[in-house]
Design a protein around this motif. Structure first.
Motif, PDB file in Angstrom:
ATOM      1  N   THR A  37      -0.192   7.522  44.339  1.00 59.93           N
ATOM      2  CA  THR A  37      -0.763   8.850  44.068  1.00 59.93           C
ATOM      3  C   THR A  37      -0.158   9.597  42.876  1.00 59.93           C
ATOM      4  O   THR A  37      -0.893  10.276  42.184  1.00 59.93           O
ATOM      5  CB  THR A  37      -0.743   9.768  45.310  1.00 59.93           C
ATOM      6  OG1 THR A  37       0.416   9.476  46.062  1.00 59.93           O
ATOM      7  CG2 THR A  37      -1.963   9.577  46.152  1.00 59.93           C
ATOM      8  N   PRO A  38       1.171   9.496  42.608  1.00 61.00           N
ATOM      9  CA  PRO A  38       1.673  10.240  41.442  1.00 61.00           C
ATOM     10  C   PRO A  38       0.934   9.871  40.147  1.00 61.00           C
ATOM     11  O   PRO A  38       0.830  10.686  39.233  1.00 61.00           O
ATOM     12  CB  PRO A  38       3.141   9.821  41.362  1.00 61.00           C
ATOM     13  CG  PRO A  38       3.511   9.390  42.725  1.00 61.00           C
ATOM     14  CD  PRO A  38       2.269   8.859  43.346  1.00 61.00           C
ATOM     15  N   ARG A  39       0.376   8.666  40.073  1.00 59.26           N
ATOM     16  CA  ARG A  39      -0.331   8.248  38.842  1.00 59.26           C
ATOM     17  C   ARG A  39      -1.544   9.113  38.563  1.00 59.26           C
ATOM     18  O   ARG A  39      -2.065   9.107  37.445  1.00 59.26           O
ATOM     19  CB  ARG A  39      -0.790   6.792  38.932  1.00 59.26           C
ATOM     20  CG  ARG A  39       0.310   5.766  39.082  1.00 59.26           C
ATOM     21  CD  ARG A  39       1.233   5.785  37.919  1.00 59.26           C
ATOM     22  NE  ARG A  39       2.571   6.071  38.385  1.00 59.26           N
ATOM     23  CZ  ARG A  39       3.562   6.489  37.610  1.00 59.26           C
ATOM     24  NH1 ARG A  39       3.360   6.670  36.326  1.00 59.26           N
ATOM     25  NH2 ARG A  39       4.732   6.750  38.106  1.00 59.26           N
ATOM     26  N   LEU A  40      -2.042   9.787  39.596  1.00 61.11           N
ATOM     27  CA  LEU A  40      -3.235  10.610  39.402  1.00 61.11           C
ATOM     28  C   LEU A  40      -2.974  11.727  38.404  1.00 61.11           C
ATOM     29  O   LEU A  40      -3.902  12.323  37.881  1.00 61.11           O
ATOM     30  CB  LEU A  40      -3.684  11.199  40.738  1.00 61.11           C
ATOM     31  CG  LEU A  40      -4.191  10.180  41.772  1.00 61.11           C
ATOM     32  CD1 LEU A  40      -4.476  10.876  43.085  1.00 61.11           C
ATOM     33  CD2 LEU A  40      -5.452   9.498  41.273  1.00 61.11           C
ATOM     34  N   SER A  41      -1.710  12.038  38.133  1.00 63.15           N
ATOM     35  CA  SER A  41      -1.417  13.094  37.153  1.00 63.15           C
ATOM     36  C   SER A  41      -1.107  12.530  35.778  1.00 63.15           C
ATOM     37  O   SER A  41      -0.589  13.243  34.932  1.00 63.15           O
ATOM     38  CB  SER A  41      -0.214  13.924  37.589  1.00 63.15           C
ATOM     39  OG  SER A  41      -0.280  14.220  38.930  1.00 63.15           O
ATOM     40  N   HIS A  42      -1.400  11.276  35.551  1.00 57.96           N
ATOM     41  CA  HIS A  42      -1.094  10.707  34.238  1.00 57.96           C
ATOM     42  C   HIS A  42      -2.111  11.199  33.210  1.00 57.96           C
ATOM     43  O   HIS A  42      -3.268  11.458  33.517  1.00 57.96           O
ATOM     44  CB  HIS A  42      -1.140   9.184  34.315  1.00 57.96           C
ATOM     45  CG  HIS A  42      -0.361   8.526  33.211  1.00 57.96           C
ATOM     46  ND1 HIS A  42      -0.838   8.476  31.928  1.00 57.96           N
ATOM     47  CD2 HIS A  42       0.852   7.919  33.192  1.00 57.96           C
ATOM     48  CE1 HIS A  42       0.070   7.854  31.166  1.00 57.96           C
ATOM     49  NE2 HIS A  42       1.093   7.504  31.912  1.00 57.96           N
ATOM     50  N   ALA A  43      -1.635  11.344  31.971  1.00 57.59           N
ATOM     51  CA  ALA A  43      -2.524  11.847  30.925  1.00 57.59           C
ATOM     52  C   ALA A  43      -3.568  10.815  30.527  1.00 57.59           C
ATOM     53  O   ALA A  43      -4.612  11.165  29.981  1.00 57.59           O
ATOM     54  CB  ALA A  43      -1.707  12.252  29.701  1.00 57.59           C
ATOM     55  N   ASN A  44      -3.311   9.549  30.782  1.00 55.89           N
ATOM     56  CA  ASN A  44      -4.244   8.512  30.380  1.00 55.89           C
ATOM     57  C   ASN A  44      -5.307   8.330  31.468  1.00 55.89           C
ATOM     58  O   ASN A  44      -5.005   7.978  32.601  1.00 55.89           O
ATOM     59  CB  ASN A  44      -3.458   7.205  30.171  1.00 55.89           C
ATOM     60  CG  ASN A  44      -4.312   6.104  29.619  1.00 55.89           C
ATOM     61  OD1 ASN A  44      -5.419   5.864  30.072  1.00 55.89           O
ATOM     62  ND2 ASN A  44      -3.794   5.413  28.596  1.00 55.89           N
ATOM     63  N   SER A  45      -6.570   8.567  31.109  1.00 56.24           N
ATOM     64  CA  SER A  45      -7.646   8.529  32.103  1.00 56.24           C
ATOM     65  C   SER A  45      -7.782   7.168  32.752  1.00 56.24           C
ATOM     66  O   SER A  45      -8.188   7.059  33.906  1.00 56.24           O
ATOM     67  CB  SER A  45      -8.989   8.859  31.456  1.00 56.24           C
ATOM     68  OG  SER A  45      -8.924  10.024  30.738  1.00 56.24           O
ATOM     69  N   PRO A  54      -9.223  16.690  42.487  1.00 59.83           N
ATOM     70  CA  PRO A  54      -8.845  17.322  41.205  1.00 59.83           C
ATOM     71  C   PRO A  54      -8.746  16.353  40.029  1.00 59.83           C
ATOM     72  O   PRO A  54      -9.283  16.651  38.958  1.00 59.83           O
ATOM     73  CB  PRO A  54      -7.502  17.978  41.513  1.00 59.83           C
ATOM     74  CG  PRO A  54      -7.433  18.099  42.989  1.00 59.83           C
ATOM     75  CD  PRO A  54      -8.246  16.981  43.537  1.00 59.83           C
ATOM     76  N   PRO A  55      -8.100  15.189  40.189  1.00 56.13           N
ATOM     77  CA  PRO A  55      -8.046  14.299  39.019  1.00 56.13           C
ATOM     78  C   PRO A  55      -9.425  13.830  38.557  1.00 56.13           C
ATOM     79  O   PRO A  55      -9.655  13.676  37.353  1.00 56.13           O
ATOM     80  CB  PRO A  55      -7.196  13.116  39.482  1.00 56.13           C
ATOM     81  CG  PRO A  55      -6.940  13.286  40.914  1.00 56.13           C
ATOM     82  CD  PRO A  55      -7.290  14.658  41.304  1.00 56.13           C
ATOM     83  N   ASP A 105      -5.367  21.167  38.706  1.00 61.26           N
ATOM     84  CA  ASP A 105      -4.911  19.808  38.476  1.00 61.26           C
ATOM     85  C   ASP A 105      -4.142  19.778  37.170  1.00 61.26           C
ATOM     86  O   ASP A 105      -4.417  20.558  36.271  1.00 61.26           O
ATOM     87  CB  ASP A 105      -6.125  18.875  38.369  1.00 61.26           C
ATOM     88  CG  ASP A 105      -5.688  17.426  38.322  1.00 61.26           C
ATOM     89  OD1 ASP A 105      -4.717  17.093  39.017  1.00 61.26           O
ATOM     90  OD2 ASP A 105      -6.305  16.646  37.581  1.00 61.26           O
ATOM     91  N   GLU A 108      -9.644   4.691  25.973  1.00 63.72           N
ATOM     92  CA  GLU A 108      -8.333   5.288  25.743  1.00 63.72           C
ATOM     93  C   GLU A 108      -7.648   4.583  24.572  1.00 63.72           C
ATOM     94  O   GLU A 108      -7.018   5.224  23.735  1.00 63.72           O
ATOM     95  CB  GLU A 108      -7.450   5.172  26.996  1.00 63.72           C
ATOM     96  CG  GLU A 108      -7.768   6.177  28.082  1.00 63.72           C
ATOM     97  CD  GLU A 108      -7.266   7.578  27.767  1.00 63.72           C
ATOM     98  OE1 GLU A 108      -6.720   7.787  26.672  1.00 63.72           O
ATOM     99  OE2 GLU A 108      -7.436   8.480  28.614  1.00 63.72           O
ATOM    100  N   LEU A 151      -8.038   6.369  36.669  1.00 65.71           N
ATOM    101  CA  LEU A 151      -9.149   5.664  37.312  1.00 65.71           C
ATOM    102  C   LEU A 151      -8.669   4.422  38.057  1.00 65.71           C
ATOM    103  O   LEU A 151      -9.158   4.118  39.143  1.00 65.71           O
ATOM    104  CB  LEU A 151     -10.207   5.272  36.278  1.00 65.71           C
ATOM    105  CG  LEU A 151     -11.336   6.283  36.081  1.00 65.71           C
ATOM    106  CD1 LEU A 151     -12.290   5.809  35.009  1.00 65.71           C
ATOM    107  CD2 LEU A 151     -12.094   6.504  37.388  1.00 65.71           C
ATOM    108  N   SER A 152      -7.723   3.721  37.469  1.00 66.40           N
ATOM    109  CA  SER A 152      -7.225   2.535  38.157  1.00 66.40           C
ATOM    110  C   SER A 152      -6.490   2.927  39.433  1.00 66.40           C
ATOM    111  O   SER A 152      -6.585   2.237  40.450  1.00 66.40           O
ATOM    112  CB  SER A 152      -6.303   1.728  37.245  1.00 66.40           C
ATOM    113  OG  SER A 152      -7.052   1.131  36.221  1.00 66.40           O
ATOM    114  N   LYS A 180      -6.473  14.936  47.664  1.00 60.32           N
ATOM    115  CA  LYS A 180      -5.775  14.677  46.406  1.00 60.32           C
ATOM    116  C   LYS A 180      -6.681  14.027  45.365  1.00 60.32           C
ATOM    117  O   LYS A 180      -6.381  14.054  44.179  1.00 60.32           O
ATOM    118  CB  LYS A 180      -4.580  13.762  46.667  1.00 60.32           C
ATOM    119  CG  LYS A 180      -3.357  14.517  47.116  1.00 60.32           C
ATOM    120  CD  LYS A 180      -2.126  13.661  47.028  1.00 60.32           C
ATOM    121  CE  LYS A 180      -0.891  14.492  47.347  1.00 60.32           C
ATOM    122  NZ  LYS A 180       0.287  13.694  47.519  1.00 60.32           N
TER     123      LYS A 180
END
Lengths: 429, 966
Positions: free
Chosen positions: B261-269, B302-303, A239, A80, B273-274, B299
């Motif tokens: 869990t909200p972090r699962l929608s972050h744009a940074n992969s 999808p990510p 998603d 990244e 993963l973390s 949940k």
């Protein structure tokens, strides 16, 4: 953490080399060149371990960027970061090329010093960086400016500075989708998905609080229960991910998308859908082997959307075997050409309306070979652009609130545009 | 620098001169010119000069001579110039520690500057200067900066503590910086918090037991709050830190999960993963019947799928991680098979990983689709990929019984394509299918036999031979087929030889009448003409079995084989748990614990998943590292088991029970009777284990007394060989001599070109030089001298160039060297600085000699001494390396190394891995002990070196690599 960062040209000559950690020596520069850039075999992995040192690399045109470490770093973060580094460089001096890098090497060192400290990535938002690192040397700043810079770089809203003013408040929303398809020769959909992005370009004064709404099935259903009849179609989003300005916890709890946007352009969200996708084109291939030296190919494409809409930049790429000696093509519409260097027949159509059909047929002559291995028959791929969102996504609203300045949501001029493009759109033959 | 010159020429015509011009300064006397420019009065000129210096530095030119001049430019109010000077300082301060002190004053002053950017810059740079004296001066400014009013300065100072700790850990502790750093976790600015967390985590890693981070519900709460506000990178630091925390109970665990869990929608992969890592870990503690547990599982899918639309490099990292997640919790992605279908344009590394996951997800529900895909892939171009696809079809057959028939017919179709590697791969997997479903698909044997001739890979040949032997009674011409293989017996690889031996014995037991001659032939080939102990041992066993009790032989050799399991190459559970704790990191990409690739104390600590609260807290997992012979042999970082009688362990070599976890205890030790002995490793010998059976060789040495003399074998002989491995199996080869390289190009030495190499011949070190005169005039009066060096190398005589060297003439000289010259440690260790004089001038160059030149002939250590020494040298002195792409078996490697005076003292085999123990003695009396791990079929060797002077390890490793690869 990242121990060092090197940039090479295609010959393996090092253009930039910045070492952050003591365990990385100059020999690491050579190790990567010898083992990866000059390796005879094609690279089999973007992560290489040479003598207990790990190298991560990405390539941009013919420039190699490599990050080196001897520790168990967060690999996803390193990649990244490398992408981000590319973005930052592009934002500063355009295309990443050998010449641009050499012309800006002082700037790059300065950036590397700022966005990576002891191998830990720091704030890498170009908007913030540009306030104090410029190509034309450092401006002298007043004391207020300095503290404004540091508070922005480290602040909660690191992506936007205070005090922005526009005479005309305006915003542009682009819904950009790429539709991906893998279809069997019999027309069965093996896999299909849309990956979409909502790109927002905003020219808004102050610190505007925005709220974005779309026809998300979950939201619509929730409202539907409340008695308010949902109008139109809603879509199921598998998603989505958001720009860092979006409040994720709020989305998680209420599924509402609220944020203070960065000034100018940003990618607000990315999403993926797999259900009820409108496939704009259907490709029907027919390949017949006539003896050992001849191949007959017929491909029909059908457009599958409202007749009033026009698809553009249509290109169908029909692969041909390596031992092709000659090709004759006849097509009803557009132009088709055999391109020997690409081993493909490329058929281009400028425009095509919905619910139409077109056809190409080709005779391919082959040189006889005694090669036992059969031709792998790569899939037929397609490119196009359509003026709608194949996922069915619709923007319902984008509300802007700026409590401190005296403009309201109605004063903002808003533009919305939908573009659907082909991603990897393939039909096996 | 060539490109720089070219570019310069191109640019000269352009009107715009940009920074690239700085890359052009390579001409003679440039250092001198630069010096003048650096001392110029004009600011612009100074800046230009510093830029040139930095450009030279980038391309690897040594500009350290300019140190004082560059440092002089430091006192400036021009920030750009300052940054450039700092960059230079960071590079060269270490080599010029005394002069670096000159910079201290400016740094200290800058740390007080009203501009926060400058304060931060100073403290940031100062931390990068690894000079002891400077670090002393750093303490005060750092203390101030840690409490600075500006967050930008504080966040920079936080990282600086980690830098300082890396240079001088004691100092950081003494000065109380760790406490200040801990305080910063409660800072009001999220970025300061994030950097403090990152610095503390790093420091904590090198103090595994110090409770540095002191994570407790309060501090966790602070971290979770900062998580919502800091940059994407800060979020990664915090999430990675959170993953090290073990919640007290399931309720706390759930509340953390809810906030992550909200972090699962972050744009940074990496953020995603973390976050997945934290969730995967904390989920362990949740009761499975909890509603939230199910929600969380849903949940996660999808990510993970979204990660596959990232750039290919990230996809690769994601796929390697998904591979782990699928093994740990298959339910998460079981419905997502389609997203792992390979795209035509995927890079090969993505394709291979996707294929792996497809097989893991294959089930009855989706098998039809999977098979259709795999068949498609088997026609692709990339050989590795096609092979893997074919193999995958076989694995599907084994995994999903209902699909077996379809798989077999698909494989038969593929065999019809006659593509060589496809056929071979198909045969290998068909063998496995036969083992899984015996007596079901034998009708295809005829087709297989048609392709006998095209098989040229050992694995495929061995598989085919196994099939012929196993079904000898149904193949009419089995004896002919096997006989045809026997002709070239000695040219076959061990794998094939072993298989051929077993197959012929099977054939004999099934059709004794016609094949007596054949079996005698193969037994004598195996026992008398082969010097491979495994093969010989197996030969003897059969021979003895057949000669004493053929009925028993039949029972043993033709016994029913255990079925093979469905899942292959699963990661061993304890390792998998550890890797789950490392999601997103390199360990998860390599699928190896960090200790396998990280040096020093970092990462040695083994992470493990928390225990479910319900099942009792007291489950102390055994330390993976010490569980030698336990369930994680791969994960064990200590090479020789530290507990128990080490001496006995090594001395017994293969005699001792192998330290495998094999469920059958029958291979236990000396008391085994003759028959029992066979019971042990039998299944593996007889059936599927085509890769040779180390367990067998293990047991055999135990029963030398009962070996019948009638076998015509020297009773002691086989044994002796087994034991005295170092005694030269095969011909020792000559020492490795690196190819000649140019040491001194003619350009630099007024036409004299010197190239050369080093060699050790008959105990004498020789420097072999080739002198070429590329100038127009004659050269005479050659002489040579060495600078002091690490091993005291010095010419033992004058340079013998008797005749004058005319233009375009070349002469080869060999200069004997002694090791009694003056000693000074060089960097790198094997660097040698040489001066050559002739009638024109004196020239200097430096070269590196392979350290193997210094390995003396009497470097073979007594076994006892070796063990004692190995134990004696502290573990910190051990270093481990990987040798990649080496295709020698352990024996050939050992032979090759012996040629360079690296002596194998002992060998043992554990789970198909050969461990060679070796010793080396350097000319100055330093001993180096080595352990080389060779795994059959794996071209990557692992080598561990132990030495009292660990500096030499790197050089010794390079020698290993050079010797083994040449």
């Amino acid at each position: 953490m990242i121990g060092g960062l090197f940039i090479y040209n295609h010959k393996g000559e090092v253009l930039i080399s910045r070492v952050y950690r003591d365990d990385i020596g100059r020999n690491a520069v050579d190790a990567f060149r010898v083992n990866v850039i000059h390796a005879r075999q094609q690279v089999r992995s973007p992560v290489t371990n040479i003598a207990r040192t790990s190298f991560f690399h990405v390539k941009r045109s013919n420039i190699w960027l490599a990050a080196v470490t001897k520790q168990n770093v967060n690999a996803a973060m390193v990649f990244e970061f490398l992408y981000k580094m590319c973005d930052v460089m592009t934002a500063y001096f355009g295309k990443i090329s050998e010449e641009n890098i050499k012309n800006n090497f002082v700037l790059i060192y300065e950036l590397l010093d700022e966005i990576l400290d002891f191998g830990y990535p720091q704030n890498s938002e170009t908007g913030a960086l540009k306030t104090f690192i410029t190509q034309t040397g450092i401006k002298s700043q007043s004391k207020e400016e300095q503290s404004q810079i540091t508070s922005q770089v480290t602040g909660q809203i690191g992506w936007r500075r205070e005090g922005i003013k526009y005479r005309r408040n305006e915003l542009f929303l682009d819904v950009l989708e790429s539709v991906n398809l893998l279809m069997s020769p019999q027309g069965q959909v093996l896999s299909a998905h849309v990956s979409g992005r909502v790109v927002m370009k905003s020219y808004l004064s102050g610190m505007p609080e925005c709220k974005f709404g779309m026809n998300d099935k979950i939201v619509i259903d929730k409202q539907g229960k409340g008695g308010e009849g949902a109008t139109g179609q809603s879509i199921a989003i598998d998603d989505c991910t958001f720009h860092q300005c979006v409040r994720l916890s709020k989305f998680d709890a209420e599924r509402s998308i609220s944020f203070i946007p960065p000034d100018g352009e940003c990618e607000l969200m990315r999403y993926r859908t797999t259900k009820d996708i409108i496939l704009p084109f259907r490709v029907i291939p027919l390949v017949r082997e006539v003896g050992r030296t001849k191949l007959e190919v017929k491909v029909v494409i059908k457009s599958n959307f409202k007749p009033s809409l026009l698809a553009q930049k249509i290109e169908v790429r029909i692969p041909t075997p390596l031992n092709t000696s000659g090709v004759q093509v006849i097509c009803m519409k557009g132009k088709a050409k055999y391109k020997a260097s690409e081993n493909a027949i490329v058929w281009k159509i400028k425009r095509m309306a919905g619910m139409k059909e077109s056809q190409i047929s080709a005779e391919i002559e082959l040189l006889p070979t005694n090669d036992k291995k059969k031709w792998a028959r790569p899939p037929i791929s397609m490119n196009f652009e359509v003026p709608f969102a194949p996922s069915g996504l619709k923007v319902r609203y984008l509300k802007v609130f700026e409590p401190k300045l005296n403009y309201s949501d109605h004063d903002v001029i808003k533009w919305v545009r939908y573009i659907g493009r082909s991603g990897i759109y393939e039909t096996r033959c | 620098m060539e490109w720089a010159n070219q570019l310069c020429e191109n640019r000269q015509f352009g009107s715009k001169m940009t920074d690239s011009k700085y890359f052009t300064t390579t001409k003679k006397g440039e250092i001198f010119e630069l010096k003048a420019e650096l001392n110029s009065d004009k600011k612009e000129k100074k800046k230009e000069a510093v830029k040139k210096v930095i450009a030279s530095m980038t391309v690897g030119k040594d500009v350290s001579a300019l140190f004082p001049d560059v440092v002089n430019c430091m006192q400036t109010d021009n920030l750009e110039l300052k940054k450039l000077v700092y960059l230079y300082l960071m590079n060269y301060a270490k080599s010029q520690p005394d002069m670096a002190i000159m910079a201290v004053n400016t740094f200290v002053k800058d740390c007080e500057d009203p501009n926060p950017l400058i304060r931060a810059l100073a403290v940031r740079t100062m931390g990068c200067i690894r000079v002891d004296k400077i670090t002393e001066y750093l303490c005060e400014p750092l203390r101030k900066c840690l409490k600075d009013e500006d967050p930008y300065v504080r966040k920079t100072a936080a990282v600086c503590v980690a830098k300082l700790h890396d240079i001088n850990a004691q100092l950081v502790e003494d000065q109380g910086f760790l406490d200040t750093l801990k305080d910063l976790i409660s800072d009001s600015n999220p970025m300061v918090v994030a950097n403090a967390v990152a610095a503390l985590s790093e420091i904590a890693e090198s103090h595994p037991n110090s409770n540095l981070l002191d994570l407790n519900p309060q501090s966790i709460n602070k971290l979770l709050t900062a998580l919502n506000e800091c940059t994407e990178w800060g979020q990664i630091f915090i999430l990675d830190c959170l993953a090290n925390y073990t919640p007290r109970d399931d309720r706390e665990s759930q509340s953390i999960c809810e906030r992550v869990t909200p972090r699962l929608s972050h744009a940074n992969s990496a953020v995603v993963l973390s976050a997945v890592k934290v969730l995967m870990k904390f989920m362990e503690m949740l009761p499975k019947d909890l509603d939230y547990y199910g929600t969380l599982l849903k949940k996660l899918a999808p990510p993970l799928v979204t990660l596959l639309s990232a750039e290919p490099e990230l996809q690769y990292v994601a796929l390697r991680n998904i591979n782990l997640i699928v093994q740990k919790r298959p339910e998460i992605l079981k419905h997502e098979m389609k997203v792992f279908f390979v795209k035509y344009n995927d890079p090969i590394y993505v394709k291979l990983e996707k294929l792996d996951i497809m097989i893991r997800l294959a089930s009855q529900a989706n098998i039809a689709q999977v098979l259709a895909e795999l068949k498609e892939y088997a026609t692709e171009v990339d050989v590795d990929f096609v092979r893997k696809a074919v193999r995958a079809i076989g694995r599907c057959a084994i995994k999903v019984e209902q699909s077996a028939e379809r798989c077999v017919s698909t494989l038969l179709d593929l065999i019809q394509t006659k593509v060589n590697y496809v056929v071979q791969e198909a045969i290998v997997v068909i063998k496995d299918i036969f083992r899984k479903y015996p007596n079901k698909y034998e009708s295809v044997i005829a087709t297989l036999c048609e392709n006998l001739d095209s098989l040229d890979e050992p694995e495929a040949r061995a598989a085919m031979i196994w099939i012929v032997g196993e079904y000898a009674e149904r193949i009419d011409n089995a004896d002919e087929l096997l006989e045809s293989f026997l002709e070239g017996f000695h040219d076959e690889s061990t794998q094939v030889q072993l298989q051929l031996l077993t197959a012929i014995v099977k054939l004999f037991l099934k059709k004794p009448t016609e094949t007596q001659e054949l079996v005698q032939q193969v037994l004598s080939l195996a026992t008398q003409d082969s010097d491979n102990p495994d093969l010989r041992d197996r030969g003897y066993i059969y021979w003895r079995l057949l000669s004493t009790d053929p009925v028993a032989a039949k029972e043993v050799v033709l016994a029913e084989k255990p079925l093979i399991s469905e899942e292959t190459d699963l990661i061993e559970p304890t390792l998998l748990e550890e890797l789950i704790c490392h999601i997103g990191t390199l360990a998860s990409v390599y699928h190896k614990p960090p200790s396998a690739f990280v040096e020093g104390s970092r990462g040695v600590m083994h992470k493990r998943l928390p225990a479910r609260t319900g099942s009792g807290e007291g489950t102390e997992c055994p330390d993976v590292g010490n569980a030698a012979g336990g369930s994680a042999p791969e994960a064990a970082p200590s090479i020789i088991p530290s507990q128990g009688d080490l001496l006995g362990d090594l001395l017994n070599l293969d005699l001792a029970p192998p330290t495998t976890t094999g469920p059958t205890p029958s291979t236990s030790g000396m008391q085994m009777g003759g028959m029992d002995l066979l019971g042990g490793g039998l299944e593996s010998l007889l059936g599927g284990d085509i890769g040779g059976s180390p367990a067998m060789g293990a047991g055999f040495g135990a029963a030398p007394a009962v070996m019948p003399a009638s076998l015509n074998a020297p009773v002691g002989g086989g044994l002796g060989d087994l034991f005295d491995l170092g005694g030269g199996v095969g011909m020792p080869m000559g020492a490795y001599i690196p190819p000649k390289t140019v040491w001194l190009p003619a350009m630099k030495a007024k036409g004299l070109e010197i190239s050369g190499t080093f060699a050790r011949r008959a105990g004498v070190i020789q420097m072999e030089l080739v002198l070429t005169n590329k100038a127009m005039s004659v050269m005479t009066d050659f002489a040579i001298q060495f600078n002091r060096n690490s091993f005291g190398l010095a010419p033992a005589g004058p340079l013998q160039v008797l005749t004058p060297l005319g233009p375009n003439q070349t002469i080869e000289v060999s200069l004997p060297l002694s090791t009694v010259g003056p000693v000074m440690k060089m960097d790198p260790l094997n660097n040698l600085q040489v001066a050559v004089k002739n009638n024109i001038d004196v020239f200097y160059f430096s070269c590196q000699y392979p350290i193997s030149m210094l390995f003396v002939e009497d470097g073979k250590m007594e076994r006892q001494v070796f063990l004692a020494t190995w134990k004696d040298i502290p573990n910190d002195n051990e270093s481990q390396f990987q040798i990649q792409d080496c295709h020698l078996n352990s024996e050939a490697a050992s032979n090759k190394l012996q040629g360079s005076n690296i002596f194998t003292i002992a060998k043992r085999t554990v789970e198909g891995q050969d461990m060679l123990y070796m010793s080396i003695k350097l000319s100055n009396g330093i001993w180096v002990l080595a352990e080389l791990k060779v795994q059959a079929g794996n071209p990557n060797y692992t080598i561990s070196l132990k030495c009292r002077a660990p500096e030499v390890s790197q050089c010794v490793f390079q020698c290993y690599e050079a010797v083994l690869k040449n």
